[in-house]
Motif scaffolding. Structure first.
Motif: not given
Length: 312
Positions: A25-27, A129-133, A197-205, A222-230
């Protein structure tokens, strides 16, 4: 005088399963407000005009221009409110625990913008978000709001932003701010070699290929933090684009590992928070993965780094 927080309070536990409905929900709430910034703010390289920034109270858009003024949206994770401020002194507040659904939040948010005189058209489809349409205004199922878990997530963001900021300061080449991307729901900082950089192939939902190519137009670590899921627990990550050969075999501090499915290095958050020195372990992970990316990618490290941090 307030009692200083303990290490366990500064780096609290956040098991993914314990707050998954709230995280989802917060997402969506963050995506709805984030799309406002995307619409109102002029394009900045790599979409740097769209993220949130960590504050002592939560996450903010910072100032967003609109016809007739400037707007800020602040998610306050102490009082658990979304606060909207304009430069004219007008404010509106949405209580997050009182939201009945994502559709309810979307409706109330749009009403608040209208009352503030802010006209903005938002694309209502969630992204990355792959599972959400389902569009925001059709997500009518009841939502949960675990205020304690949200507060702990913000606390981790605050500590992580501090360490990522220290890491960022060791680099004198082009680098991003430490910012929170509402699409992928992660805190990130990026360093650049300065070369295209070479062109990115894409693919994000629900993201066009051109969107990803703008984000990855130049060589980046790149580096960072992700709270989890999936199916994943909260973790720190590090990746490079394009990825040099042998990057996956780089030496990193235990228990970090290379995830073949994700194509990046992962350091479980639980290992960091329970380490004798969380900051030290996290910085070792950040430095070692970046060093592998830069060295194997033949970056000009002497020109890009402060002398004291350049290693072979």
């Amino acid at each position: 005088m307030p009692t200083p927080l303990t290490t366990a309070e500064r780096w609290p536990a956040l098991p993914a399963a314990d707050w998954e409905p709230t995280r989802r929900a917060l997402h969506m709430y963050l995506q709805i407000v984030g799309k406002t910034r995307l619409t109102l703010s002029p394009l900045v390289n790599h979409w740097w005009q769209v993220p949130f920034y960590v504050t002592p109270r939560g996450l903010t858009t910072s100032a967003m221009p609109y016809a007739g003024g400037s707007l800020e949206a602040l998610f306050d994770f102490h009082d658990h409110e979304l606060r909207l401020f304009t430069c004219n002194g007008d404010t509106r507040t949405l209580r997050l625990p009182e939201m009945k659904s994502v559709a309810d939040f979307y409706e109330q948010y749009q009403k608040a913008l209208t009352e503030l005189g802010v006209q903005v058209h938002l694309w209502i489809m969630p992204v990355e978000v792959a599972e959400l349409n389902t569009p925001f205004d059709e997500q009518t199922e009841s939502v949960a709001y675990d205020a304690d878990a949200v507060h702990r997530c913000w606390r981790i963001l605050l500590e992580s932003a501090r360490v990522l900021g220290e890491f960022r300061g060791r680099f004198i080449g082009k680098s991003s701010p430490v910012h929170f991307f509402w699409g992928s729901f992660d805190l990130a900082v990026s360093r650049f070699s300065g070369r295209p950089a070479p062109p990115h192939p894409g693919g994000a939902p629900h993201l066009g290929q051109w969107v990803m190519q703008e984000a990855y137009s130049h060589e980046v670590s790149s580096a960072g933090w992700w709270p989890g899921g999936a199916g994943y627990e909260a973790s720190y990550y590090s990746y490079v684009y394009p990825q040099p050969s042998d990057f996956a075999q780089a030496k990193v501090p235990a228990p970090a590992y290379y995830d073949k499915d994700l194509g990046e290095f992962i350091l479980p958050y639980e290992a960091v928070r329970t380490a004798p020195n969380p900051e030290k372990l996290l910085l070792e992970f950040l430095e070692s993965t970046y060093a592998a990316a830069a060295s194997l990618g033949h970056w000009d490290r002497v020109a890009l780094e402060r002398e004291a941090t350049v290693t072979t």
